[in-house]
Design an enzyme around this catalytic site. Structure first.
Site, PDB file in Angstrom:
ATOM      1  N   ASP A  85       3.922   9.622  -1.240  1.00 23.41           N
ATOM      2  CA  ASP A  85       2.589   9.109  -0.488  1.00 23.41           C
ATOM      3  C   ASP A  85       2.082   7.665  -1.360  1.00 23.41           C
ATOM      4  OD1 ASP A  85       0.016   8.232   0.906  1.00 23.41           O
ATOM      5  OD2 ASP A  85      -0.724  10.270   1.060  1.00 23.41           O
ATOM      6  N   HIS A 103       0.697  -0.778   0.135  1.00 25.52           N
ATOM      7  CA  HIS A 103       0.238  -0.036   0.106  1.00 25.52           C
ATOM      8  C   HIS A 103       0.599   0.993  -0.327  1.00 25.52           C
ATOM      9  CE1 HIS A 103      -4.260  -1.872   0.722  1.00 25.52           C
ATOM     10  NE2 HIS A 103      -3.050  -3.054   1.466  1.00 25.52           N
TER      11      HIS A 103
HETATM   12  C1  GDG Z   1      -2.272   3.902   3.224  1.00 25.77           C
HETATM   13  C2  GDG Z   1      -1.064   4.764   2.321  1.00 25.77           C
HETATM   14  C3  GDG Z   1      -2.991   4.405   0.956  1.00 25.77           C
HETATM   15  C4  GDG Z   1      -8.564  10.079   8.388  1.00 25.77           C
HETATM   16  N1  GDG Z   1      -8.869  10.228   8.835  1.00 25.77           N
HETATM   17  C5  GDG Z   1     -10.367  10.143   9.585  1.00 25.77           C
HETATM   18  C6  GDG Z   1     -10.421   9.296   8.372  1.00 25.77           C
HETATM   19  N2  GDG Z   1      -9.491   8.903   7.655  1.00 25.77           N
HETATM   20  C7  GDG Z   1      -9.332   7.840   6.488  1.00 25.77           C
HETATM   21  C8  GDG Z   1      -9.760   8.781   5.135  1.00 25.77           C
HETATM   22  C9  GDG Z   1      -9.415   8.256   4.243  1.00 25.77           C
HETATM   23  C10 GDG Z   1      -7.738   6.650   5.207  1.00 25.77           C
HETATM   24  O1  GDG Z   1      -7.923   7.829   7.043  1.00 25.77           O
HETATM   25  C11 GDG Z   1      -6.735   7.620   4.879  1.00 25.77           C
HETATM   26  O2  GDG Z   1      -5.947   6.878   3.570  1.00 25.77           O
HETATM   27  P1  GDG Z   1      -4.676   7.928   2.970  1.00 25.77           P
HETATM   28  O3  GDG Z   1      -4.588   6.828   1.229  1.00 25.77           O
HETATM   29  O4  GDG Z   1      -4.943   8.566   2.542  1.00 25.77           O
HETATM   30  O5  GDG Z   1      -3.280   7.689   3.506  1.00 25.77           O
HETATM   31  P2  GDG Z   1      -3.463   5.868   4.851  1.00 25.77           P
HETATM   32  O6  GDG Z   1      -3.263   6.572   5.960  1.00 25.77           O
HETATM   33  O7  GDG Z   1      -1.344   6.662   5.026  1.00 25.77           O
HETATM   34  O8  GDG Z   1      -2.698   5.249   3.903  1.00 25.77           O
HETATM   35  C12 GDG Z   1      -1.703   5.443   1.418  1.00 25.77           C
HETATM   36  C13 GDG Z   1      -3.350   4.134   1.853  1.00 25.77           C
HETATM   37  O9  GDG Z   1      -2.754   3.058   2.597  1.00 25.77           O
HETATM   38  C14 GDG Z   1      -4.493   2.383   0.390  1.00 25.77           C
HETATM   39  O10 GDG Z   1      -4.059   1.936  -0.054  1.00 25.77           O
HETATM   40  O11 GDG Z   1      -3.407   5.862  -0.175  1.00 25.77           O
HETATM   41  O12 GDG Z   1      -1.035   5.705   1.001  1.00 25.77           O
HETATM   42  O13 GDG Z   1      -0.102   5.416   3.623  1.00 25.77           O
HETATM   43  O14 GDG Z   1      -9.891   7.216   3.423  1.00 25.77           O
HETATM   44  O15 GDG Z   1     -10.751   9.213   5.119  1.00 25.77           O
HETATM   45  N3  GDG Z   1     -12.287   7.941   8.748  1.00 25.77           N
HETATM   46  C15 GDG Z   1     -12.996   8.543   9.386  1.00 25.77           C
HETATM   47  N4  GDG Z   1     -12.321   9.708  10.142  1.00 25.77           N
HETATM   48  C16 GDG Z   1     -11.303  10.244  10.815  1.00 25.77           C
HETATM   49  O16 GDG Z   1     -11.075  10.756  11.396  1.00 25.77           O
HETATM   50  N5  GDG Z   1     -13.984   7.556   9.669  1.00 25.77           N
END
Ligand code: GDG
Length: 477
Positions: free
Chosen positions: A380, A172
């Protein structure tokens, strides 16, 4: 969220097995003090649900609590197979090797990766435990899909004992170029571990190319296009499968009267002509320091007027026991406090900073309330926040400012693209996104939404699993 049937089964068998660091369930305490499990509806579970339900699936993972010896149980038609981690293993395998060695190294070394031999030993031991669990649960000829950087040794460990299985792996986060990966004292072991899979998936073509190049140069494997041959003559593939989100679910939320009403409330409370919005796990890869500095300068110079614009930043608590993350939180809060102290007045702060986690409907309301979404990671794997914002804009308005160092930048070409290391460039592009004509914004947003709508999480799972095992291509419906 669904309540879970706690009936335990000692030796479940499954024809489709997901192996991930965490189980897709969390323990909740009821009013009477008793506890039950609930499925936590993340993107990965959503993607796997149809496959799991058709295929008699099992999910192997850690419950999230130290030292819990739990029997397998069933949640939402998915067999949950808990793997136990002691407190020492959480410190060394999870917070240590996974989050203080691999995480920074794989993200361009934006923080200094620490190498400790005891952490590596714990990583090997825990990976073996996950592989053993998978070997026990998988039926003859089953498909096993291993997830992410915490479990890179599992594909080989599993193949050594179960050559009958079809094994997939998906990373990921970014896979770094050889110059960085080469620092790892255990680099060959990791490459061999991953190469144990029949299909190794990455977020971007660069990740796949970095991996294939290392197999050729460090391991002397034969590599042709996306196919590599291991010393025992087995042919496997490495390719990009950019992950996505449940677009329909976010769009439905954004169209619901409750979320619309809440978005209006948020706008009324913020009382600004322009709302800028960022939401990230509080992680040093997300470029928060640079982003907040850029906003501070825009407010200071008057290019943004604190009476008219507000920057809402949600920073979700993350990895709070790891030193680097404690430092980051202190830095960010100092920076925000200073900017608001210098530029705010009674009843008005240029930055609204929330260190908290919110329900998904509240996230959707914030996406809907935001005129300009600011996503500026230093590196990212993909970045789902950018895609969620787009899914929540069915009216084709709003603007996305996106770092070129997010995997998502390869698909979301019509975003207002920034280099987060270039603070002046980031300031200019943020202003451009705010001031662009409505027609331009709409044109960009239409194209961006088309990309996300046609490439959702179900397509991601279906593309990967279809390539791993053409017989099990799941329904994309
Ligand atoms: C890894 C990789 C890759 C955030 N705050 C809240 C909340 N979130 C959710 C967001 C989103 C998720 O968390 C974050 O996803 P990201 O992709 O932005 O980042 P990582 O956590 O670093 O994820 C990344 C991912 O894996 C998938 O393969 O895209 O590059 O680093 O869904 O909405 N959700 C809720 N409350 C919050 O306060 N419900």
């Amino acid at each position: 969220m669904d309540d879970v049937n706690n009936e335990s089964k000692s030796n479940p068998q499954a024809s489709f097995v997901v192996v991930a660091n965490r189980l897709p369930v969390e323990q909740v305490t009821n009013d009477d003090g008793s506890t039950t499990w609930r499925t936590s509806p993340g993107g990965l579970v959503t993607a796997m649900e149809p496959v799991m339900k058709n295929q008699d699936g099992a999910w192997i993972g850690w419950s999230g609590a130290p030292g819990e010896k739990l029997d397998p149980f069933e949640a939402d038609d998915i067999k949950q197979v808990p793997v136990e981690l002691s407190q020492d293993e959480i410190n060394e395998y999870y917070e240590g090797f996974s989050n203080a060695t691999l995480w920074p190294l794989y993200h361009d070394s934006v923080a200094f990766p620490e190498y400790h031999r005891e952490w590596w030993d714990a990583y090997v031991k825990v990976n073996q435990r996950f592989a053993d669990a998978a070997a026990e649960v998988a039926e003859e000829g089953a498909t096993v899909w291993v997830q992410d950087y915490q479990l890179q040794l599992v594909p080989k460990m599993l193949r050594d004992v179960r050559p009958d299985l079809k094994i997939g792996f998906f990373l990921h986060i970014p896979f770094p170029p050889g110059e960085l990966f080469g620092q790892l004292p255990w680099r060959e072991r990791i490459l061999e571990g991953l190469a144990g899979a029949d299909l190794v998936g990455f977020q971007t073509p660069e990740g796949a190319a970095n991996f294939l190049r290392l197999l050729r140069t460090r391991m002397n494997y034969q590599v042709q296009r996306d196919t590599f041959t291991t010393p025992d003559g087995r042919r496997s593939r490495a390719r990009a499968y950019p992950i996505s989100i449940d677009v329909q679910m976010f769009e439905d939320l954004a169209r619901s009267p409750e979320v619309k009403a809440r978005a209006k409330e948020i706008r009324d409370d913020l009382d600004a002509k322009t709302v800028f919005f960022g939401v990230d796990r509080l992680d040093y890869t997300k470029g928060l320091r640079q982003r907040i500095r850029a906003f501070g300068e825009l407010f200071k110079s008057g290019e943004l007027d604190a009476d008219e614009a507000v920057f809402l930043q949600v920073a979700t608590p993350s990895r709070e026991r790891v030193e680097e993350y404690k430092r980051l939180r202190d830095d960010i809060e100092l920076l925000v406090g200073r900017i608001n102290g210098d530029m705010g007045r009674i009843g008005r702060s240029p930055i609204t900073y929330l260190h908290n986690t919110f329900p998904r409907s509240e996230m959707a309301a914030m996406y809907l309330a935001a005129d300009v979404m600011v996503v500026t990671p230093l590196r990212d794997g993909m970045n789902l926040v950018a895609k969620e914002y787009l899914a929540c804009r069915p009216n084709n308005d709003g603007a996305l400012v996106l770092s070129e160092f997010a995997g998502a930048a390869l698909e979301l070409k019509q975003a207002y693209m920034v280099n987060p290391y270039d603070i002046n460039g980031m300031k200019n592009t943020t202003l451009q996104a705010m001031n662009d004509t409505a027609a331009n914004k709409r044109r960009r947003m239409r194209a961006l939404r088309r990309q996300v709508v046609t490439h959702d999480i179900k397509k991601w799972a279906s593309d990967f699993l279809g390539d791993l095992d053409p017989d099990m291509k799941p329904d994309e419906g």
